[in-house]
Design a protein around this motif. Structure first.
Motif, short mmCIF file in Angstrom:
data_model
loop_
_atom_site.label_atom_id
_atom_site.label_comp_id
_atom_site.label_asym_id
_atom_site.label_seq_id
_atom_site.Cartn_x
_atom_site.Cartn_y
_atom_site.Cartn_z
N ILE A 174 0.69 2.89 11.00
CA ILE A 174 0.03 1.83 10.64
C ILE A 174 -1.63 1.88 11.40
CG2 ILE A 174 -0.51 -0.74 10.90
CD1 ILE A 174 1.51 -0.18 8.66
N MET A 175 -2.48 1.74 10.60
CA MET A 175 -3.98 1.89 11.20
C MET A 175 -4.68 0.56 10.97
SD MET A 175 -6.82 4.29 10.46
CE MET A 175 -6.00 5.83 10.75
N VAL A 176 -5.61 -0.02 12.13
CA VAL A 176 -6.57 -1.07 12.00
C VAL A 176 -7.70 -0.56 12.47
CG1 VAL A 176 -7.23 -3.15 12.94
CG2 VAL A 176 -4.92 -2.73 12.69
N VAL A 177 -8.58 -0.61 11.38
CA VAL A 177 -10.08 -0.23 11.41
C VAL A 177 -10.90 -1.41 11.55
CG1 VAL A 177 -11.94 1.19 10.66
CG2 VAL A 177 -9.50 1.77 10.01
N ALA A 178 -11.86 -1.38 12.64
CA ALA A 178 -12.73 -2.57 12.85
C ALA A 178 -14.17 -2.12 12.77
CB ALA A 178 -12.36 -3.20 14.24
#
Length: 229
Positions: A205-209
């Motif tokens: 799972i990846m979060v990009v900000a």
């Protein structure tokens, strides 16, 4: 995922309506239409010409024309460049529904924006535009698969958690092996690569900000090179 041209006429042997292949094709067509509408609307709202958007994003004018006409299915790299230029998330470009106080989405509605040579994929689960820009992704890499990403807008960070298997993340030429249960975050405003050197499938799972600011790639581009195609 590469920039894929679309044609209006059905080809011989096309999947029948209602089949999984037909549903996938319809979903891709819907995403392509959403991207066309949003890119055109965002560009016009800023009073940018096609040449201006091409220069700011590093995407060729010809490709922008194709995208706005809904005649091509843009790659994840192209979507990143356009989103960075506008200061929005990729989700803002691919989602048809307006933002709401509460939003519940099905996995079947999440667009798959990257596919590996084997069974790998990158699926955009959701995105937020406020109070900060965020993207939530699901990725899967089969053994031997890799994905290289150009640097995003300055200040962008990525954080990923490996659910199964292991993944090697390369940033600034340094390899970082992330195993099951581990989390890594890094500055994603430089070229970075993900690859599966293991023998089993890697799931994460990846979060990009990204920053909520427009980015003109001309400020970081080598003057000797032109916009990407």
């Amino acid at each position: 995922m590469t920039d894929t041209p679309r044609t209006g006429a059905p080809r011989a042997g096309a999947p029948a309506a209602g089949t999984p292949r037909a549903d996938t094709a319809n979903h891709v067509a819907e995403v392509t239409a959403c991207v066309a509408d949003h890119v055109r609307a965002l560009r016009v709202a800023r009073s940018w010409s096609l040449d201006e958007l091409a220069a700011r994003s590093g995407v060729s004018k010809g490709m922008v024309v194709q995208i706005e006409a809904g005649r091509t299915n843009p790659s994840i790299g192209t979507l990143c460049r356009l989103a960075d230029a506008f200061g929005v998330t990729i989700a803002r470009l691919v989602e048809a529904a307006p933002e709401r106080r509460v939003r519940l989405t099905d996995l079947a509605d999440a667009p798959t924006l990257w596919r590996g040579e084997r069974d790998g994929f990158g699926r955009l689960l959701a995105g937020l535009a406020e109070p900060a820009c965020l993207e939530l992704w699901e990725w899967r890499f089969a053994p031997g698969e890799r994905h290289r990403s150009d640097g995003h807008a300055p200040g962008t960070r990525e954080m990923l958690h490996v659910l199964a298997g292991q993944l090697t993340v390369t940033v600034d030429g340094a390899d970082h092996r992330v195993r099951t249960g581990q989390t890594i975050d890094f500055a994603a405003d430089r070229t970075h690569t993900y690859r599966n050197d293991g023998t089993g499938t890697a799931r994460l799972i990846m979060v990009v900000a990204p920053p909520a600011d427009e980015w003109d790639r001309r400020s970081a581009r080598d003057p000797a090179t032109g916009p990407d195609r």
